[in-house]
Design a protein around this motif. Sequence first.
Motif, PDB file in Angstrom:
ATOM      1  N   ILE A 376       0.843  -1.218   0.000  1.00 15.62           N
ATOM      2  CA  ILE A 376       0.000   0.000   0.000  1.00 15.62           C
ATOM      3  C   ILE A 376       0.865   1.249   0.000  1.00 15.62           C
ATOM      4  N   GLU A 377       1.941   1.189   0.799  1.00 12.99           N
ATOM      5  CA  GLU A 377       2.837   2.350   0.844  1.00 12.99           C
ATOM      6  C   GLU A 377       3.513   2.565  -0.500  1.00 12.99           C
ATOM      7  N   GLU A 378       3.873   1.444  -1.174  1.00 11.87           N
ATOM      8  CA  GLU A 378       4.492   1.551  -2.493  1.00 11.87           C
ATOM      9  C   GLU A 378       3.535   2.178  -3.505  1.00 11.87           C
ATOM     10  N   LEU A 379       2.275   1.709  -3.446  1.00 12.55           N
ATOM     11  CA  LEU A 379       1.293   2.277  -4.379  1.00 12.55           C
ATOM     12  C   LEU A 379       1.055   3.760  -4.105  1.00 12.55           C
ATOM     13  N   ARG A 380       0.984   4.137  -2.866  1.00 13.00           N
ATOM     14  CA  ARG A 380       0.773   5.550  -2.532  1.00 13.00           C
ATOM     15  C   ARG A 380       1.959   6.405  -2.963  1.00 13.00           C
ATOM     16  N   SER A 381       3.181   5.890  -2.720  1.00 11.71           N
ATOM     17  CA  SER A 381       4.358   6.647  -3.123  1.00 11.71           C
ATOM     18  C   SER A 381       4.452   6.758  -4.637  1.00 11.71           C
ATOM     19  N   ARG A 382       3.993   5.744  -5.342  1.00  6.88           N
ATOM     20  CA  ARG A 382       4.002   5.795  -6.804  1.00  6.88           C
ATOM     21  C   ARG A 382       3.066   6.879  -7.329  1.00  6.88           C
ATOM     22  N   MET A 383       1.986   7.120  -6.605  1.00  8.16           N
ATOM     23  CA  MET A 383       1.046   8.161  -7.025  1.00  8.16           C
ATOM     24  C   MET A 383       1.562   9.557  -6.738  1.00  8.16           C
TER      25      MET A 383
END
Length: 483
Positions: A376-383
Motif C-alpha cells: 500500500i505504501e508503495e502504491l501511494r508513493s508511486r502516485m
Amino acid sequence: MNEQAPDDGTQPSGNRKIMPRHKRQALRYAKQIGLAPSSEDEAVRMLQERGVDIFSLKNSILDIARAEKMREEQADPSGVIIAENQPVDISKPPGPLTAAQREIEINKIRLDLVRRRRRRLFMLVCRLLFFVFLPTAICGYYYYSVATDMYETESAFLIQTAESGGGGSGLGAFLAGSGLATSQDSIVVQDYLLSREAFQRLDADQNYVEHFLNPEIDELQRIPEGASLDKAYAVYKRNVSIGFDPSEGVVRMRIIASTPEASQRFAEALVGYAEERVDGLSLEARGDQVTGAEARYDKAEQQFLEAQQKVLDLQQQRGVLSADAEITSQLSIINTLEADLENKRLSLSEILDNPRPNQSRASALQREIARQAERIEELRSRMLESNDSTVPIARISAELQVAETEMATRQALLQQSLTAVEGARIQESKQVRYLSLGVKPIAPVDPTYPKKFESTALAFLIFMSIYVMVSLTLSILREQVSV
C-alpha cells in the motif's frame, strides 16, 4: 436788423424766399431769352439785374414760343440772329400773340415733337435690328441650314443592394429601401462616367474622337483636326449628360452622336463601364471581412490541432490514456488492500487475545500484514513521488489536465471563429451591389437636335434680355451723370 445774403449768392425778395424751383425756372428762362448763365444762382442774379421778377415766371409752351419770337425780332437786318450769350433787352414785355400766331407756334412745337419721336423710334428700331434681330437671324440660319442633325439615346439605371431593410433598426432600416441607401455609389458612378478615365476608355473601345472628327459634322459641333485631348474631352462632356435623382435613386443618361447607331453604341458601352464600377464598389464595400474571418479561423484550427497533439504526446510518453482513470484504478487497488489489511489485523488481534495463541499462525498473519502495508505504501508513493524510472500519477494527471484544458479552450475559440466566418459570409451577401437597368439604350429614328424653333426663340430672348439690361444700365448711368 439787416438780413445777410445767403451763401449761394441769392437774396430773398421782400419777405419771399427764393426756393430751388424758382432757381430752376430762372435758369430755364435765362437760357430762353439768350443769356448764358453758368449756374442757377448766376441766372437769378442776371435776371434780378434786368428787373425780372423771378417769382412770377411761368415756363409754359407759349412763354417759350414768345421768347423765341423775341429772339427772331431782334435779329439784325442781314438775317443773322443774336448769339445766345449776347444779352437781350427784356425791359419791355413781349406783346400779346394773336390767335393765328398762337396756332402757328403750337403747330411748330408739335411738329418738332413728332420729328423727335420719329427720330428716336428710328434709332430704337435700328438698335433692335443690329443688336437683337440680326444675331437672332444668324442663329436661326445656323439652326435651320448649317447645324448637323444629332441623335440622342436615353437610358436609366439604378444601383441596388441585396441588403433588406428588415434586418436593421432605426434610421438605417428606414433608408434601406430608398434611393438614399445607395446615393453615394450613384454619385460616384455619375462622376466616373463624366471623368477623363471613362472618356479615354470609350475612345479606346469605340473610337469616340474619330466619330466626332467626321468632316460632315458642322464646325461648331465636331472636334477640329489636331485638337488636344482637353478639347475632345470638352466635346464629350457637352454631348454626355448624366443626372442623378436622389429621391428615386435613378441615374438618367443621355448620349448625343451624329448617327443613331453610334449614339446607341456609346450608351451601351458607358452602361457596361458603370456596371463594372459598381462591382468594384461592391468589392470595396465588402472589404476584408470574409478574408480576415477565414484567416482567424485557420489560426484557431491550427492552435486546436497543436493542443490536441500535445495531449496525445503526453498520453504516449506517460503511457496513460486517462489520468483520472489511472488514479481511480490505483485508488481502487489501495482501497482493496487496505480493507484486506484491516481484516487481517483483526484476525491477528483475535489470535493474540487467546490465552495460548497459535504462534505459527500469528507469525504468518504478521508477515502478510507487513507485506500488504508495504504494498500500500508503495502504491501511494508511486502516485505522489517519483524516482528515476517512473513519474507520479499526480503529475501526469496535472499535465494532462492542463493540456486538455488548453485543448478545450482552443476548441471554443475554433467554434467562435467558425461562427464569425459564417456571419461574414452572410454580411458579404447583404452588401453586394448591382446595377439594375431600367431603360435600355435604344437608338432614335428621327434626329433629336437641333430644335430649330425652340433654339431660335431662346436666342431671341437672350439677345433681347441683354439689350434691355444694357439699355437700362446706360440710362441709369446717364441720369446719374447728368444730375
